[in-house]
Design an enzyme around this catalytic site. Structure first.
Site, PDB file in Angstrom:
ATOM      1  CB  CYS A 188      -1.052  -0.025   1.208  1.00 29.06           C
ATOM      2  SG  CYS A 188      -2.091  -1.122   1.212  1.00 29.06           S
ATOM      3  CB  CYS A 339      11.596   4.173  -7.740  1.00 24.54           C
ATOM      4  SG  CYS A 339      12.148   2.867  -6.491  1.00 24.54           S
TER       5      CYS A 339
END
Ligand SMILES: [Zn+2]
Length: 381
Positions: A188, A339
């Site tokens: 998540c 990232c």
């Protein structure tokens, strides 16, 4: 046990239900439940169980409350940021119902403590967000013959079931014998989650717990409930025990708890530090500060994420369209890839390496590490 007058008033809407009644409420009050995780799922589960009068609620969580939790973890408030989740959860539960005994296990569940902790409760509820703890919870429950009330959530979708081989149902391993390769299934934290989703799935888990305590209704044993919030649709899959299951099958090969980090392919932190494919955010800064080094730094996150936070001077080449944009990169140049936290950059590294790129490094910890260690003005998300 007897209910006093205050308790009779508190639980009156249960007491007048024919399926609960005084006898059922006494069953609820004498049931104990341990909740693995006081996060998105754990919040509604523990709060509704406390309100319903579950006698003893154990909370296993070693984490502290972070601002990014508040969008869905409603057991914690803004004032709780920085506090241990266990303590914050206990306060909320006692505000709802002071009659409930709340037992805190301010620790990470592991192979060394899981059986001891779970054995103290009647029902186990899985509110975890990672595969090692999910397999550990499953295996400990099967070994202890405790029902494992399972739920998981991602983005707009969730699922729930009750795993209980001792009640003739399958276990989590019957459904998912092998964990996905590390990094394959985003968490998540990487993929996002609609804040209300754990509320829905957690409430389904709490409902199953109360039914188990009462011994009423048709439980989710042998059924997997799938929910899609965007479509607002529920579906259901029939689950059967797998006779070949290494844990609950006819010839089990797993008879005690194992190393779940290793089982899920997760490399210990110390070994990861020595990963030759990684560089630190300090090395990334050096590359950006000194163009003479000839190192190109690229960001492989998605445009939405770039809008939230980026490091200036670093171009965006999202991983999803990277294969179309190879021509923009020089296969003989040194390239540092970052990232959000280091997972996708490693995927991009392997992708580029497969296409002949020679000098690649993935930035360990991604832009979140950059925010922590280099520039606090870059927001963390
Ligand atoms: Zn099984």
């Amino acid at each position: 046990m007897e209910l006093n007058n205050d308790e009779i008033r508190r639980y009156s809407r249960h007491l007048i239900l024919p399926e609960v009644g005084l006898a059922g409420q006494k069953k609820i009050c004498s049931t104990s439940v341990v909740c693995i995780g006081a996060g998105g799922l754990g919040s509604p589960i523990a709060m509704y169980l406390a309100a319903a009068g579950i006698g003893k609620i154990g909370i296993v969580d070693f984490d502290s409350v972070d601002f990014s939790n508040l969008q869905r973890q409603i057991i914690h408030g803004t004032d709780d940021v920085g506090r241990p989740k266990c303590e914050s959860a206990k306060e909320t539960l006692h505000r709802i119902n002071p009659n409930v005994e709340v037992v805190l296990h301010n620790t990470a569940l592991n192979s060394g403590n899981a059986l001891d902790i779970l054995a103290q409760y009647d029902i186990v509820v899985d509110g975890t967000d990672n595969f090692p703890t999910r397999y550990l919870t499953n295996d400990a429950c099967v070994l202890l013959k405790k029902p494992n009330v399972y739920g998981s959530i991602f983005r707009f979708e969730g699922q729930a079931s009750v795993f209980a081989p001792h009640l003739n149902g399958p276990c989590y391993r019957c459904l998912y014998p092998e964990p996905p390769p590390p990094g394959m299934v985003p968490s998540c934290a990487e993929g996002g989650v609609l804040g209300v989703l754990p509320g829905i799935i957690g409430c389904i888990q709490a409902t199953e717990i109360l039914k188990l305590a009462l011994g009423k209704g048709s439980s989710l044993v042998g059924r997997l409930l799938l929910f899609n919030a965007l479509e607002m649709k529920f579906r259901e899959l029939r689950l059967r025990p797998d006779p070949q299951c290494p844990l609950c099958g006819e010839n089990p090969t797993i008879t005690k708890l194992i190393d779940y980090q290793q089982f899920c392919g997760i490399v210990p932190e110390t070994a990861a530090a020595a990963n030759p494919d990684e560089v630190t955010v300090q090395e990334m800064k050096r590359a950006l500060d000194d163009p003479k080094l000839g190192i190109k730094v690229i960001d492989v996150r998605e445009p939405d994420e770039y809008q939230i936070a980026h490091v200036s001077g670093v171009p965006l080449l999202p991983l999803s369209i990277l294969p179309q944009r190879f021509p923009e990169l020089d296969p003989n140049q040194q390239i540092y890839i970052h990232c959000k936290s280091g997972g996708r950059s490693m995927k991009a590294l392997h992708l580029l390496r497969g296409h002949g790129f020679k000098y690649l490094k993935s930035v360990k910890g991604g832009i979140n590490a950059w925010s922590d260690e280099i520039d606090h003005n870059v927001p963390k998300y």
